[in-house]
Design a protein around this motif. Structure first.
Motif, mmCIF file in Angstrom:
data_model
loop_
_atom_site.group_PDB
_atom_site.id
_atom_site.type_symbol
_atom_site.label_atom_id
_atom_site.label_comp_id
_atom_site.label_asym_id
_atom_site.label_seq_id
_atom_site.Cartn_x
_atom_site.Cartn_y
_atom_site.Cartn_z
ATOM 1 N N MET A 118 0.807 -1.270 0.012
ATOM 2 C CA MET A 118 -0.060 0.230 -0.140
ATOM 3 C C MET A 118 0.759 1.347 0.122
ATOM 4 O O MET A 118 1.630 1.307 1.028
ATOM 5 C CB MET A 118 -1.027 -0.114 1.405
ATOM 6 C CG MET A 118 -2.028 1.007 1.420
ATOM 7 S SD MET A 118 -2.957 1.151 -0.188
ATOM 8 C CE MET A 118 -3.980 -0.400 0.343
ATOM 9 N N LYS A 170 1.844 -0.358 9.823
ATOM 10 C CA LYS A 170 1.370 0.986 10.596
ATOM 11 C C LYS A 170 1.293 1.826 9.494
ATOM 12 O O LYS A 170 0.398 2.922 9.494
ATOM 13 C CB LYS A 170 2.485 1.528 11.748
ATOM 14 C CG LYS A 170 2.555 0.675 12.925
ATOM 15 C CD LYS A 170 3.245 1.178 14.007
ATOM 16 C CE LYS A 170 3.377 0.361 15.100
ATOM 17 N NZ LYS A 170 4.185 0.866 16.038
ATOM 18 N N GLY A 171 2.105 2.079 8.442
ATOM 19 C CA GLY A 171 2.085 3.074 7.449
ATOM 20 C C GLY A 171 3.074 3.869 7.298
ATOM 21 O O GLY A 171 3.392 4.398 8.371
ATOM 22 N N THR A 209 4.868 -5.974 11.600
ATOM 23 C CA THR A 209 5.461 -5.007 12.641
ATOM 24 C C THR A 209 6.674 -5.272 13.366
ATOM 25 O O THR A 209 6.945 -6.463 13.357
ATOM 26 C CB THR A 209 4.348 -4.426 13.698
ATOM 27 O OG1 THR A 209 5.032 -3.187 14.502
ATOM 28 C CG2 THR A 209 4.072 -5.359 14.642
ATOM 29 N N HIS A 210 7.623 -4.453 13.843
ATOM 30 C CA HIS A 210 8.731 -4.814 14.873
ATOM 31 C C HIS A 210 8.323 -4.369 16.055
ATOM 32 O O HIS A 210 9.087 -4.367 16.923
ATOM 33 C CB HIS A 210 9.894 -3.909 14.043
ATOM 34 C CG HIS A 210 9.986 -4.213 12.746
ATOM 35 N ND1 HIS A 210 9.439 -3.026 11.748
ATOM 36 C CD2 HIS A 210 10.583 -5.025 11.835
ATOM 37 C CE1 HIS A 210 9.847 -3.555 10.766
ATOM 38 N NE2 HIS A 210 10.597 -4.611 10.546
ATOM 39 N N GLU A 272 11.795 6.673 9.749
ATOM 40 C CA GLU A 272 10.778 6.018 10.845
ATOM 41 C C GLU A 272 11.726 5.803 12.076
ATOM 42 O O GLU A 272 11.074 5.610 13.050
ATOM 43 C CB GLU A 272 10.013 4.870 10.244
ATOM 44 C CG GLU A 272 10.976 3.719 9.914
ATOM 45 C CD GLU A 272 10.189 2.665 9.014
ATOM 46 O OE1 GLU A 272 9.232 3.074 8.642
ATOM 47 O OE2 GLU A 272 11.012 1.857 8.799
#
Ligand code: FAD
Length: 287
Positions: A118, A170-171, A209-210, A272
């Protein structure tokens, strides 16, 4: 390229190699083989996005057919992940759908699976709609959904109802506060809410996710719901946690990007996490 530009590009590539396998498919295959030795499956991604010429989108789709062929011929434990704008979504939706259809059909004949990444919000609605449409014909495709997007609760629900497979992350894009949750606690809360819905209602999905807390929450949910799911993490991030989860009996996959267009992906990774800015500064100073 001037000597200075060449030097800088070499330095940046060295940093980018924390998160990308290298510039060639052989680099990605080597990484997938290493991961597979630790019982971690690969998710190979050819870097490239926001393609503006139809021929380039067709070339990227053709390259994916080659990747699928190589994975199959060499029995590599890996699926693939494609970006909508790499398949032409920024040019024309039908071009994207055509290219995606070719890849899905080829992957299906080889018994392989395709994830649709996405991207930024201008592409969300078309990606979700095209995904739901393609899922009617192909059962070997999943799509990423971003927990920071306020619209995602509805998307998750629609996709589960249509029998689709979600990779919850999360994005990673810079979006306006009107459409996304901005604060970490809000994003985590929404992730947690969507994850619970998936454990309760979805037949198959991935938790990408991490984040230690969310991973452990998923393990607790899995002991109650016995869902068919896997953990997915990015190459170069929390490698020890991947091994620990495998040891504990969970399925784990690793996203392995490769290719020459490593810049945009690497910037998202640097942005991030604060420590990556220091990593970048240190490498530039020490040369
Ligand atoms: C398999 C997979 C596929 C993805 N696909 C998409 C996609 O299609 N679209 C999309 O928008 N995003 C995608 N992402 C990226 C995702 O949206 C996040 O940007 C990214 O995973 C960081 O968020 P986090 O969940 O790890 O949580 P965070 O809260 O950002 O991080 C939690 C912890 O993870 C570690 N960590 C996270 N990121 C880094 C980093 N860059 N460097 C070092 N340590 C780090 C740190 O220990 C940190 O404390 C994907 C992520 C994964 C794992």
């Amino acid at each position: 390229m001037t000597d200075l530009a060449g030097l800088l590009s070499g330095l940046l590539l060295r940093i980018a190699k924390h998160w990308i396998a290298g510039e060639t498919l052989e680099d990605a295959i080597a990484r997938a083989q290493q991961s597979s030795a630790h019982k971690i499956r690969g998710i190979i991604n050819l870097l490239g996005e926001e393609i503006t010429a139809r021929e380039d989108a067709a070339a990227a789709a053709a390259e994916y057919l080659g990747i699928l062929k190589t994975i199959n011929a060499r029995r590599i434990q890996s699926c693939i992940s494609v970006k909508p704008t790499q398949m032409g979504l920024a040019i024309d939706e039908s071009l994207f759908k055509d290219n995606l259809r070719k890849i899905l059909s080829n992957a299906k004949s080889l018994g392989n699976f395709v994830w649709v990444d996405m991207e930024g919000s201008p592409f969300t609605a078309q990606t979700v709609d095209s995904y739901i449409e393609s899922r009617k014909k192909f059962d070997n495709v999943g799509v990423a959904i971003q927990a920071y997007l306020k619209r995602s609760e509805e998307d998750v629900s629609r996709i589960i109802d249509s029998g689709g497979v979600i990779r919850l992350c999360k994005g990673a894009y810079n979006e306006s506060p009107e459409i996304v949750y901005k604060r970490k606690n809000q994003i985590d809360e929404n992730f947690s809410k969507l994850m619970r819905a998936m454990f309760e209602r979805s037949k198959g999905f991935a938790i990408a996710t991490h984040d230690e807390k969310l991973i452990e929450e998923a393990t607790r949910l899995s002991s109650v719901h016995h869902a068919d799911f896997e953990f997915e993490m990015l190459m170069g991030i929390r490698d020890k946690k991947k091994l620990e989860l495998v040891e504990r009996g969970y399925r784990v996959s690793e996203y392995i990007p490769f290719g020459k267009s490593w810049w945009a992906y690497s910037v998202r990774r640097i942005r991030e996490h604060k420590s990556n800015v220091f990593l970048l500064a240190r490498s530039l100073i020490s040369g």
